[in-house]
Motif scaffolding. Structure first.
Motif, PDB file in Angstrom:
ATOM      1  N   GLU A  43       0.967  -1.233  -0.171  1.00 49.25           N
ATOM      2  CA  GLU A  43       0.021  -0.114  -0.080  1.00 49.25           C
ATOM      3  C   GLU A  43       0.996   1.265  -0.096  1.00 49.25           C
ATOM      4  OE1 GLU A  43      -2.646  -0.007   3.427  1.00 49.25           O
ATOM      5  OE2 GLU A  43      -3.311   2.257   2.950  1.00 49.25           O
ATOM      6  N   LYS A  62      -6.189  -5.276   3.372  1.00 54.49           N
ATOM      7  CA  LYS A  62      -5.961  -4.043   4.033  1.00 54.49           C
ATOM      8  C   LYS A  62      -5.677  -4.270   5.328  1.00 54.49           C
ATOM      9  CE  LYS A  62      -7.890  -0.160   1.735  1.00 54.49           C
ATOM     10  NZ  LYS A  62      -8.388   1.384   2.059  1.00 54.49           N
ATOM     11  N   THR A  63      -4.773  -3.714   6.002  1.00 54.37           N
ATOM     12  CA  THR A  63      -4.524  -3.812   7.307  1.00 54.37           C
ATOM     13  C   THR A  63      -4.869  -2.503   8.211  1.00 54.37           C
ATOM     14  OG1 THR A  63      -2.333  -5.233   6.603  1.00 54.37           O
ATOM     15  CG2 THR A  63      -2.862  -4.171   8.841  1.00 54.37           C
ATOM     16  N   LEU A  64      -5.552  -2.577   9.255  1.00 53.42           N
ATOM     17  CA  LEU A  64      -6.208  -1.688   9.831  1.00 53.42           C
ATOM     18  C   LEU A  64      -5.150  -1.131  10.674  1.00 53.42           C
ATOM     19  CD1 LEU A  64     -10.107  -2.178  10.246  1.00 53.42           C
ATOM     20  CD2 LEU A  64      -8.677  -1.098   8.383  1.00 53.42           C
ATOM     21  N   ALA A  65      -5.360   0.046  11.778  1.00 52.34           N
ATOM     22  CA  ALA A  65      -4.209   0.478  12.488  1.00 52.34           C
ATOM     23  C   ALA A  65      -4.210  -0.513  13.671  1.00 52.34           C
ATOM     24  CB  ALA A  65      -4.866   1.837  13.104  1.00 52.34           C
ATOM     25  N   ARG A  69      -6.539  -7.549   9.615  1.00 49.58           N
ATOM     26  CA  ARG A  69      -6.322  -7.619   8.274  1.00 49.58           C
ATOM     27  C   ARG A  69      -7.602  -8.001   7.634  1.00 49.58           C
ATOM     28  NH1 ARG A  69      -0.848 -10.010   5.825  1.00 49.58           N
ATOM     29  NH2 ARG A  69      -1.781 -11.731   6.387  1.00 49.58           N
ATOM     30  N   GLN A  70      -7.970  -7.394   6.635  1.00 47.49           N
ATOM     31  CA  GLN A  70      -9.129  -7.479   6.006  1.00 47.49           C
ATOM     32  C   GLN A  70      -8.892  -7.861   4.420  1.00 47.49           C
ATOM     33  OE1 GLN A  70     -12.424  -7.737   6.790  1.00 47.49           O
ATOM     34  NE2 GLN A  70     -12.920  -8.729   4.609  1.00 47.49           N
ATOM     35  N   LEU A  72      -9.738  -8.436   0.781  1.00 43.37           N
ATOM     36  CA  LEU A  72     -10.524  -7.903  -0.139  1.00 43.37           C
ATOM     37  C   LEU A  72     -10.996  -8.639  -1.409  1.00 43.37           C
ATOM     38  CD1 LEU A  72      -8.841  -4.477  -0.057  1.00 43.37           C
ATOM     39  CD2 LEU A  72     -10.975  -5.160   1.201  1.00 43.37           C
ATOM     40  N   VAL A  83      -3.965  -2.703 -12.522  1.00 42.61           N
ATOM     41  CA  VAL A  83      -4.336  -1.932 -13.474  1.00 42.61           C
ATOM     42  C   VAL A  83      -4.291  -0.199 -13.178  1.00 42.61           C
ATOM     43  CG1 VAL A  83      -4.997  -3.260 -15.381  1.00 42.61           C
ATOM     44  CG2 VAL A  83      -6.328  -2.859 -13.527  1.00 42.61           C
ATOM     45  N   GLU A  84      -4.775  -0.244 -12.073  1.00 39.34           N
ATOM     46  CA  GLU A  84      -4.956   1.186 -11.409  1.00 39.34           C
ATOM     47  C   GLU A  84      -3.785   1.881 -11.691  1.00 39.34           C
ATOM     48  OE1 GLU A  84      -5.536  -1.743 -10.042  1.00 39.34           O
ATOM     49  OE2 GLU A  84      -6.214  -1.068  -7.702  1.00 39.34           O
ATOM     50  N   LEU A  88      -3.778   5.959 -10.928  1.00 39.27           N
ATOM     51  CA  LEU A  88      -3.722   6.306  -9.596  1.00 39.27           C
ATOM     52  C   LEU A  88      -2.365   6.374  -9.227  1.00 39.27           C
ATOM     53  CD1 LEU A  88      -6.418   4.175  -8.148  1.00 39.27           C
ATOM     54  CD2 LEU A  88      -6.642   6.458  -9.226  1.00 39.27           C
ATOM     55  N   GLN A  89      -2.072   7.298  -8.331  1.00 38.69           N
ATOM     56  CA  GLN A  89      -0.732   7.734  -7.854  1.00 38.69           C
ATOM     57  C   GLN A  89      -0.027   6.730  -6.872  1.00 38.69           C
ATOM     58  OE1 GLN A  89      -0.488  11.600  -6.250  1.00 38.69           O
ATOM     59  NE2 GLN A  89      -0.529  12.346  -8.499  1.00 38.69           N
ATOM     60  N   ALA A  90      -0.927   6.008  -6.277  1.00 38.97           N
ATOM     61  CA  ALA A  90      -0.509   5.078  -5.293  1.00 38.97           C
ATOM     62  C   ALA A  90      -1.403   3.659  -5.200  1.00 38.97           C
ATOM     63  CB  ALA A  90      -0.207   5.601  -3.743  1.00 38.97           C
ATOM     64  N   ASP A  92      -3.948   1.442  -2.646  1.00 43.76           N
ATOM     65  CA  ASP A  92      -4.535   1.943  -1.507  1.00 43.76           C
ATOM     66  C   ASP A  92      -4.716   0.648  -0.847  1.00 43.76           C
ATOM     67  OD1 ASP A  92      -6.818   0.458  -2.679  1.00 43.76           O
ATOM     68  OD2 ASP A  92      -7.511   2.487  -3.623  1.00 43.76           O
ATOM     69  N   HIS A  93      -3.927  -0.556  -1.267  1.00 42.31           N
ATOM     70  CA  HIS A  93      -4.107  -1.912  -0.489  1.00 42.31           C
ATOM     71  C   HIS A  93      -2.842  -2.531  -0.751  1.00 42.31           C
ATOM     72  CE1 HIS A  93      -6.340  -2.562  -4.033  1.00 42.31           C
ATOM     73  NE2 HIS A  93      -5.654  -3.781  -4.347  1.00 42.31           N
TER      74      HIS A  93
END
Lengths: 273, 273
Positions: A43, A62-65, A69-70, A72, A83-84, A88-90, A92-93
């Motif tokens: 991420e 995704k890892t929360l604070a 972990r979830q 997706l 492909v994003e 996209l600049q970065a 997100d997961h």
DNA sequence: CGTCGGATTGAAGATACTCAACATGAGTGG
DNA sequence: CCACTCATGTTGAGTATCTTCAATCCGACG
């Protein structure tokens, strides 16, 4: 070996020999292997090569604070991780390797050339990202409107179809390297509960799960349990339609329980493991 | 009135005057209004005009065989309902009007022309669909890894940002026409539980929800409750970054609790109601 | 044969559901 | 203008599902 990406995209459209050749070439790019548990893309990073899963199993996660972990989405061979990257600049997961996984690294430049040259491939890639979204939406239904048993059943049905597409679901048996803890991370349940629900599904004679292989013993019943409708996968090329499996007449109904989809796909290259 | 779509896409990039003009023109197409509860697009249909939400609130929604409905996403002004039309044969879910909603109907031909003429607009539209996916993924996190209170808080934070983008979040108050039952359909909870959690959030002085308007009283705390990170919305153009709001240093942090995003957006056209 | 990751089981408890009653409040028709 | 009505919001009691936290078991592998 035919390219798994090509096999997948041919669910959407047929390609001309030249298109197909260029597509197949994509997996001939330098490859990179990732050990089980390794992070393929982190991420926040901006990637410069597009990662195509060639073999193994990866997951968006995704890892929360608090460390939760979830998971997706799962990425099977033929799926693109990022492909994003084009816009996209970065990320997100994270993308993580669930088992040892190897990716083909396609330079964005190469992909751009391909897209500008072949509008058919552009369209097919677009189809792929759109169905990825549809899969995400169905995952929301799994979480929000299905109980634990239906949720797992639905996930199994979807994976079955997706592995069939790439010719890796002989006898309704598919690679399934997830631990129960990882299943818990994907479904939002606790590992013990996963365990009990799995036993229930086994007890009903619906599945057999042993040694990293999931065998769907009674696909028809499992689909009924999950209320599984294949429409959201947008499998255009499926010739066979079977009203039995789907509850609705007006829905697109590809796979039959007898493995017609498997029949359609005559390439039976074994990719996993 | 400036086009809400343009406002949204300008989060991604700036447009030249000519591009902007063409983009703005999109909402001048014939419009169609839908009464509250009406189905804008039904699952299984193939649409020939792209629906742009101009005012009101719509939702993507799936109805299961047993009648259960699951809301998948909310569509605020500036959101497109059906870009998938270009490649997919049929919608795999319904779009319904949550309140009275009007859409601009953009012929696919027109959109295709636009895309082939302006690569910048193509890219921006691509960005839009990519962030839509990111929003779906975040919804999965809401369902799988957050408890009821965090889930609602997170949804509120996201809507706040999205309404800020289109200049419709003055004083952190946003249109919120959802009944508790509709909230339940979106979150997978029961209406009574929604009720109790809302009261909790009210009791904590975080929100005020009355008469179809949601006021975020303490955005900073609400974001902390939700562990809200704006990175997934990919708001490139945001100048301000405020480490206070985000738990992570390396994350993209656009909106500040003091309304900096609002400051950035100087167009304060009131679109809703 | 021991070890370790993963699967399984049990008991206690929390979160959220169901169902039903009741309150509120905006519209509506008499 | 009031009473009625219907949709929505609110509250309570009982219950189900699923979680948590252990303990224990199993099987692959060194």
């Amino acid at each position: 070996m035919s390219n798994v990406l090509t096999m997948k995209l041919e669910q959407f459209t047929r390609f001309s020999p030249s298109e197909r050749e260029r597509l197949d070439d994509l997996s001939n790019h330098p490859r990179k292997s990732f050990a089980r548990g390794e992070t393929i893309i982190r991420e926040g990073t901006k990637v410069h090569n597009i990662h195509l899963v060639v073999c193994g199993l990866a997951a968006r996660s995704k890892t929360l604070a608090d460390g939760t972990r979830q998971t997706l989405a799962f990425l099977v061979p033929g799926d693109l991780c990022d492909v994003e990257v084009f816009v996209l600049q970065a990320m997100d997961h994270d993308i993580i390797a669930v088992t040892d996984t190897t990716c083909a690294l396609i330079p964005t430049k190469e992909m751009e050339d391909l897209l500008s040259e072949f509008s058919s491939i552009t369209k097919a890639l677009w189809w792929s990202t759109m169905t990825d979204s549809a899969v995400l939406r169905e995952r929301i239904v799994d979480h929000g409107s299905r109980d634990a048993r239906q949720h797992l059943a639905h996930m199994f049905c979807e994976l079955l179809i997706r592995y069939r597409i790439i010719g890796d679901a002989r006898d309704n048996a598919i690679p399934f390297p997830l631990t129960q803890e990882e299943l818990a991370e994907a479904t939002g349940m606790s590992p013990p509960h996963i365990n009990r629900v799995l036993q229930q599904l086994r007890g009903e004679g619906l599945i057999e799960l042993r040694g990293k292989v999931l065998k769907i013993l009674d696909a028809e019943s499992l689909m009924k349990v999950a209320q599984f409708q294949t429409g959201y996968l947008h499998l255009n090329r499926t010739e066979a339609r079977d009203p039995e499996v789907s509850g609705r007449a007006d829905d697109l109904v590809p796979a039959s329980p007898k493995g017609l989809v498997q029949g359609v796909i005559n390439k039976v290259t074994r990719v996993f493991e």
